[in-house]
Design a protein around this motif. Structure first.
Motif, PDB file in Angstrom:
ATOM      1  N   ARG A   1      45.145  51.120  32.650  1.00  0.00           N
ATOM      2  CA  ARG A   1      43.239  50.466  32.575  1.00  0.00           C
ATOM      3  C   ARG A   1      43.289  48.785  31.967  1.00  0.00           C
ATOM      4  NH1 ARG A   1      42.628  56.136  31.026  1.00  0.00           N
ATOM      5  NH2 ARG A   1      42.848  57.141  32.814  1.00  0.00           N
ATOM      6  N   THR A   2      43.591  49.138  30.534  1.00  0.00           N
ATOM      7  CA  THR A   2      43.477  48.044  29.399  1.00  0.00           C
ATOM      8  C   THR A   2      44.277  46.490  29.824  1.00  0.00           C
ATOM      9  OG1 THR A   2      43.618  49.733  27.052  1.00  0.00           O
ATOM     10  CG2 THR A   2      43.691  47.445  27.708  1.00  0.00           C
ATOM     11  N   GLU A   3      45.658  47.030  30.695  1.00  0.00           N
ATOM     12  CA  GLU A   3      46.626  45.937  31.675  1.00  0.00           C
ATOM     13  C   GLU A   3      45.492  45.476  32.877  1.00  0.00           C
ATOM     14  OE1 GLU A   3      50.650  45.199  32.663  1.00  0.00           O
ATOM     15  OE2 GLU A   3      49.941  46.866  31.642  1.00  0.00           O
ATOM     16  N   ALA A   4      45.167  46.327  33.468  1.00  0.00           N
ATOM     17  CA  ALA A   4      44.202  46.470  34.629  1.00  0.00           C
ATOM     18  C   ALA A   4      42.883  45.273  34.111  1.00  0.00           C
ATOM     19  CB  ALA A   4      43.819  47.449  35.107  1.00  0.00           C
ATOM     20  N   ASP A   5      42.505  45.626  32.704  1.00  0.00           N
ATOM     21  CA  ASP A   5      41.053  45.369  33.029  1.00  0.00           C
ATOM     22  C   ASP A   5      41.397  43.664  31.625  1.00  0.00           C
ATOM     23  OD1 ASP A   5      39.647  47.067  33.313  1.00  0.00           O
ATOM     24  OD2 ASP A   5      39.341  48.087  31.385  1.00  0.00           O
ATOM     25  N   ARG A   6      42.585  43.809  31.698  1.00  0.00           N
ATOM     26  CA  ARG A   6      42.762  42.351  31.214  1.00  0.00           C
ATOM     27  C   ARG A   6      43.127  40.621  32.261  1.00  0.00           C
ATOM     28  NH1 ARG A   6      47.166  43.092  28.211  1.00  0.00           N
ATOM     29  NH2 ARG A   6      46.083  44.247  26.682  1.00  0.00           N
TER      30      ARG A   6
ATOM     31  N   ARG B   1      39.984  40.156  34.270  1.00  0.00           N
ATOM     32  CA  ARG B   1      39.199  39.549  33.289  1.00  0.00           C
ATOM     33  C   ARG B   1      39.564  38.031  33.879  1.00  0.00           C
ATOM     34  NH1 ARG B   1      39.276  42.308  28.522  1.00  0.00           N
ATOM     35  NH2 ARG B   1      39.266  44.125  28.933  1.00  0.00           N
ATOM     36  N   SER B   2      41.067  37.803  33.559  1.00  0.00           N
ATOM     37  CA  SER B   2      42.014  36.674  33.621  1.00  0.00           C
ATOM     38  C   SER B   2      41.807  36.573  35.006  1.00  0.00           C
ATOM     39  CB  SER B   2      43.286  36.650  33.258  1.00  0.00           C
ATOM     40  OG  SER B   2      43.680  37.334  33.735  1.00  0.00           O
ATOM     41  N   ARG B   3      41.767  36.950  35.745  1.00  0.00           N
ATOM     42  CA  ARG B   3      41.452  36.100  37.407  1.00  0.00           C
ATOM     43  C   ARG B   3      40.198  35.810  37.382  1.00  0.00           C
ATOM     44  NH1 ARG B   3      44.786  34.633  39.572  1.00  0.00           N
ATOM     45  NH2 ARG B   3      44.222  34.926  42.131  1.00  0.00           N
ATOM     46  N   VAL B   4      39.258  36.194  37.349  1.00  0.00           N
ATOM     47  CA  VAL B   4      37.532  35.774  37.002  1.00  0.00           C
ATOM     48  C   VAL B   4      37.715  34.155  36.655  1.00  0.00           C
ATOM     49  CG1 VAL B   4      35.579  36.232  36.408  1.00  0.00           C
ATOM     50  CG2 VAL B   4      36.378  38.237  37.090  1.00  0.00           C
ATOM     51  N   GLY B   5      38.022  33.828  35.292  1.00  0.00           N
ATOM     52  CA  GLY B   5      37.863  32.699  34.708  1.00  0.00           C
ATOM     53  C   GLY B   5      39.056  31.484  35.960  1.00  0.00           C
ATOM     54  N   ALA B   6      39.730  32.366  36.466  1.00  0.00           N
ATOM     55  CA  ALA B   6      40.802  31.433  37.333  1.00  0.00           C
ATOM     56  C   ALA B   6      39.820  30.915  38.625  1.00  0.00           C
ATOM     57  CB  ALA B   6      42.476  32.260  38.123  1.00  0.00           C
ATOM     58  N   ARG B   7      39.863  32.317  39.663  1.00  0.00           N
ATOM     59  CA  ARG B   7      39.021  31.843  40.740  1.00  0.00           C
ATOM     60  C   ARG B   7      37.004  30.924  39.786  1.00  0.00           C
ATOM     61  NH1 ARG B   7      35.583  37.110  41.519  1.00  0.00           N
ATOM     62  NH2 ARG B   7      37.545  37.824  41.142  1.00  0.00           N
ATOM     63  N   THR B   8      36.858  31.167  38.919  1.00  0.00           N
ATOM     64  CA  THR B   8      35.814  30.357  38.371  1.00  0.00           C
ATOM     65  C   THR B   8      36.226  28.890  38.112  1.00  0.00           C
ATOM     66  OG1 THR B   8      34.748  32.016  37.034  1.00  0.00           O
ATOM     67  CG2 THR B   8      33.534  29.523  36.519  1.00  0.00           C
ATOM     68  N   HIS B   9      37.667  28.881  38.173  1.00  0.00           N
ATOM     69  CA  HIS B   9      38.217  27.084  37.753  1.00  0.00           C
ATOM     70  C   HIS B   9      38.621  26.334  39.246  1.00  0.00           C
ATOM     71  CE1 HIS B   9      40.102  23.886  35.493  1.00  0.00           C
ATOM     72  NE2 HIS B   9      41.681  25.203  36.221  1.00  0.00           N
ATOM     73  N   GLY B  10      39.181  26.952  39.571  1.00  0.00           N
ATOM     74  CA  GLY B  10      39.560  26.914  41.011  1.00  0.00           C
ATOM     75  C   GLY B  10      38.131  26.767  41.929  1.00  0.00           C
ATOM     76  N   HIS B  11      37.152  27.463  41.798  1.00  0.00           N
ATOM     77  CA  HIS B  11      35.485  27.042  42.610  1.00  0.00           C
ATOM     78  C   HIS B  11      35.447  25.649  42.289  1.00  0.00           C
ATOM     79  CE1 HIS B  11      32.019  27.768  44.755  1.00  0.00           C
ATOM     80  NE2 HIS B  11      31.250  27.348  43.124  1.00  0.00           N
TER      81      HIS B  11
END
Length: 64
Positions: free
Chosen positions: A18-23, A26-36
């Protein structure tokens, strides 16, 4: 392996997953914003390039 030990190991591994999935989320949210932002900048540059290409001439052509 005793049943209680097996249950405790399973609970620990589930918590780690669960901890690894949450991490990862969170990393994908930052990547999505950067891609946008990258996509917006790209379209801005395309629009700017098209405006420069279709800019009217400053002086009309003269026939001598």
């Amino acid at each position: 392996m005793h049943t209680d030990v097996h249950l405790q190991l399973h609970a620990l591994r589930a918590a780690e997953l669960r901890t690894e999935a949450d991490r990862f989320r969170r990393s994908r949210v930052g990547a999505r914003t950067h891609g946008h932002l990258r996509r917006l900048l790209g379209w801005f540059l395309v629009d700017l390039g098209l405006r420069l290409v279709h800019r009217p001439h400053v002086r009309p052509a003269r026939i001598a």
